[in-house]
Design an enzyme around this catalytic site. Sequence first.
Site, PDB file in Angstrom:
ATOM      1  N   ASP A  44       0.810  -1.328   0.057  1.00  0.00           N
ATOM      2  CA  ASP A  44       0.084  -0.001  -0.020  1.00  0.00           C
ATOM      3  C   ASP A  44       1.118   1.203   0.059  1.00  0.00           C
ATOM      4  O   ASP A  44       2.096   0.988   0.306  1.00  0.00           O
ATOM      5  CB  ASP A  44      -1.053  -0.036   1.336  1.00  0.00           C
ATOM      6  CG  ASP A  44      -1.993   1.153   1.278  1.00  0.00           C
ATOM      7  OD1 ASP A  44      -2.434   1.559   0.409  1.00  0.00           O
ATOM      8  OD2 ASP A  44      -1.837   1.846   2.396  1.00  0.00           O
ATOM      9  N   LEU A  45       0.409   2.402  -0.433  1.00  0.00           N
ATOM     10  CA  LEU A  45       1.228   3.578  -0.482  1.00  0.00           C
ATOM     11  C   LEU A  45       0.899   4.445   0.601  1.00  0.00           C
ATOM     12  O   LEU A  45       1.783   4.575   1.651  1.00  0.00           O
ATOM     13  CB  LEU A  45       1.046   4.230  -1.837  1.00  0.00           C
ATOM     14  CG  LEU A  45       1.517   3.514  -3.009  1.00  0.00           C
ATOM     15  CD1 LEU A  45       1.201   4.276  -4.303  1.00  0.00           C
ATOM     16  CD2 LEU A  45       3.138   3.152  -2.876  1.00  0.00           C
ATOM     17  N   ASP A  46      -0.232   5.261   0.745  1.00  0.00           N
ATOM     18  CA  ASP A  46      -0.584   6.128   1.644  1.00  0.00           C
ATOM     19  C   ASP A  46      -0.495   5.617   2.962  1.00  0.00           C
ATOM     20  O   ASP A  46      -1.132   4.365   3.194  1.00  0.00           O
ATOM     21  CB  ASP A  46      -1.990   6.722   1.324  1.00  0.00           C
ATOM     22  CG  ASP A  46      -2.051   7.544   0.133  1.00  0.00           C
ATOM     23  OD1 ASP A  46      -0.937   8.145  -0.565  1.00  0.00           O
ATOM     24  OD2 ASP A  46      -3.276   7.681  -0.367  1.00  0.00           O
ATOM     25  N   ASP A  52      -1.320  -0.474   6.078  1.00  0.00           N
ATOM     26  CA  ASP A  52      -1.847   0.242   7.494  1.00  0.00           C
ATOM     27  C   ASP A  52      -3.222  -0.059   7.769  1.00  0.00           C
ATOM     28  O   ASP A  52      -3.715   0.166   9.014  1.00  0.00           O
ATOM     29  CB  ASP A  52      -1.484   1.622   7.496  1.00  0.00           C
ATOM     30  CG  ASP A  52      -2.180   2.392   6.441  1.00  0.00           C
ATOM     31  OD1 ASP A  52      -3.313   3.156   6.953  1.00  0.00           O
ATOM     32  OD2 ASP A  52      -2.139   2.255   5.263  1.00  0.00           O
TER      33      ASP A  52
END
Length: 235
Positions: free
Chosen positions: A17-19, A188
């Site tokens: 995941d990025l954000d 997250d």
Amino acid sequence: MIRFNRAIKPFSVMSFDLDDTLYNNHPIIKAAVKAQQDYLNALPSYLAQGPKYWQQCRNEAVLQLPELADNVTKWRQHTLRLALSKLDLNEEEVEHHADAAYNAFADARSKIVVTDDVLKLLDNLAQHFTLVAITNGNVEIERFNLHDKFELVLQAGMHGKAKPHSTLFDKAAEHLNVAKSEILHIGDSLDTDVQGANNAGCQSVWLNDQGANYAYKGLADIEIANIHALTHFIK
């Protein structure tokens, strides 16, 4: 901290995941929303609608087109045009201001600098695993310093339904010609990342550092408190 809730099978792909996984997205998105609102509030007819107008139009947009929920970029762009079309503006003005307001958002949205230690971690992991990114967000990765770190970047809306739907995981496995069990996904959010990976038949790592409450009650295969715990997998 690294906690194994289940025995891990061999994997060849690490999916990120990025954000809020590889960088703190909270100040970035706050600044981007403010940049858009500053532009819109400079239009007297928009400002006169009051502070709840944006959310009202956003809700209306997804009622009109439920598929927008899987594409946050199109949802924002559609909401902008909807909100502006209700004002005393002609069609050309609506298009001009919608594009300009979105560009104000996108420019601020891309002012991300991933820290050197995270970039080094990714470089080290890439020597042992194929790295990909799977995100529900609308960040333009080519505009900041993660642009060359992944073999594949899949984004909700553009490439399929948003996590926790399995589409993006399915596409990653198909593109890389691997079994989904060979993908270890790190994120997250229990609700999107862990639930999505678990449902898709991938393996999951929960980066538990947000202090958020989640609806999903399933377990990640692995729980970590810091992204650098992934060095455990570097042989």
